[in-house]
Design an enzyme around this catalytic site. Structure first.
Site, PDB file in Angstrom:
ATOM      1  N   SER A  44       0.843  -1.202   0.000  1.00  0.00           N
ATOM      2  CA  SER A  44       0.000   0.000   0.000  1.00  0.00           C
ATOM      3  C   SER A  44       0.880   1.254   0.000  1.00  0.00           C
ATOM      4  CB  SER A  44      -0.937   0.008   1.216  1.00  0.00           C
ATOM      5  OG  SER A  44      -0.222  -0.229   2.404  1.00  0.00           O
ATOM      6  N   GLU A 179      -8.897  -9.848   4.246  1.00  0.00           N
ATOM      7  CA  GLU A 179      -9.297  -8.460   3.975  1.00  0.00           C
ATOM      8  C   GLU A 179     -10.693  -8.389   3.352  1.00  0.00           C
ATOM      9  OE1 GLU A 179      -6.337  -6.133   1.956  1.00  0.00           O
ATOM     10  OE2 GLU A 179      -7.694  -4.442   1.648  1.00  0.00           O
TER      11      GLU A 179
HETATM   12  O1  KIV Z   1      -0.378  -3.408   1.707  1.00  0.00           O
HETATM   13  C1  KIV Z   1      -1.076  -3.364   2.727  1.00  0.00           C
HETATM   14  O2  KIV Z   1      -1.140  -2.349   3.434  1.00  0.00           O
HETATM   15  C2  KIV Z   1      -1.839  -4.555   3.085  1.00  0.00           C
HETATM   16  C3  KIV Z   1      -2.855  -4.417   4.184  1.00  0.00           C
HETATM   17  C4  KIV Z   1      -4.037  -3.707   3.671  1.00  0.00           C
HETATM   18  C5  KIV Z   1      -3.199  -5.718   4.782  1.00  0.00           C
HETATM   19  O3  KIV Z   1      -1.676  -5.565   2.490  1.00  0.00           O
END
Ligand code: KIV
Length: 270
Positions: A44, A179
């Protein structure tokens, strides 16, 4: 540092596990100071700190660069780092080689891999000695197919998810992130598996929760998913920066308080 053994104990004693993303030295330091149980260097970071459109643009080099900074900031916290898009699902040997590279080059405690199709690589990593966290339900790297909405909403899809969860556990995953799935399904999977299950948008019935640092602190994010709770408001930083800009223009900054007293020009021969 908490270890996998601690997380297993926490599951069995029903002590909830807190996980938070961090992407750089200061956020990692804050997470450690807040005694967060586990840090995720999530892909992310593509959207939160690099300004990419999605996680699809994140590279292995991006992950390594940020994970190393997080390790420097949180030397005493269990760190999980994401395998980015395109590193898993091509060829088992190549995928495993990339997993080894990320694990070794970042000094993380575990890597995270999205999707049940990764089961063979999870097994290989497990056999080699690399702890892998699996990630099912909404897997953002596949948003082009799934969208960003709630997953497993039909009976068939829910059954498939249960099977996938069992498969990744059997393949050697040490933990599972679920998720954006119905909370009763997440609870059922949590009760079925022996490994800790961490939820995001999956209700209170999992063994722990993970949220994104920038979502928790309202820091540079426009969209707030339903499952995000804000615990702080870094958006006020813009007001502070405006004040700084304004004071520079008005010569109100730097005032005496922020200026060295020492004068030298009377000693300089012109
Ligand atoms: O990349 C991320 O932040 C994630 C979380 C949303 C679990 O995979």
């Amino acid at each position: 540092m908490k270890t996998l053994k601690d997380f297993m104990r926490m599951k069995h004693e029903r002590e909830k596990i807190s996980m938070l993303t961090a992407y750089d030295y200061p956020s990692a330091k804050q997470a450690e100071a807040a005694e967060i149980d586990m840090i995720l260097v999530g892909d992310s970071l593509g959207m939160t700190v690099l300004g990419y459109e999605s996680t699809v643009d994140v590279t292995l080099e991006d992950m390594k660069h940020h994970a190393r900074a997080v390790r420097r900031g949180a030397k005493d916290t269990y760190i999980v780092v994401d395998m980015p898009f395109g590193t898993i699902g091509i060829d088992e040997s190549r995928d495993t080689a990339l997993a080894i590279e990320l694990y070794r080059d970042t000094n993380a405690n575990a890597i995270k891999i999205e999707g049940a199709h990764a089961a063979p690589v999870i097994k290989k990593c497990h056999d080699i000695g690399i702890p892998v966290v699996a990630h099912l339900g909404l897997t953002p790297q596949s948003f082009g197919i799934t969208g960003y909405q709630l997953q497993a909403t039909s009976k068939e899809a829910a059954k498939q998810l249960i099977e996938d969860a069992k498969l990744v556990e059997k393949s050697g995953a040490i933990m599972l992130v679920l998720e954006a799935i119905p909370s009763d399904l997440a609870h059922a999977i949590t009760e079925t598996l022996t490994i800790p299950v961490i939820g995001i948008g999956a209700g209170v019935g999992t063994d722990g929760q993970v949220l994104v640092y920038h979502d928790v602190l309202n820091y540079g994010v426009e969209h707030k998913p339903k499952f995000v709770k804000r615990y702080g408001d870094f958006s006020t930083g813009v007001e502070a920066l405006k004040n700084y800009h304004d004071e520079v223009k008005r010569q109100a900054f730097p005032s005496e308080e922020y200026t060295y007293k020492k004068q030298i020009m009377n000693e300089v021969d012109e």
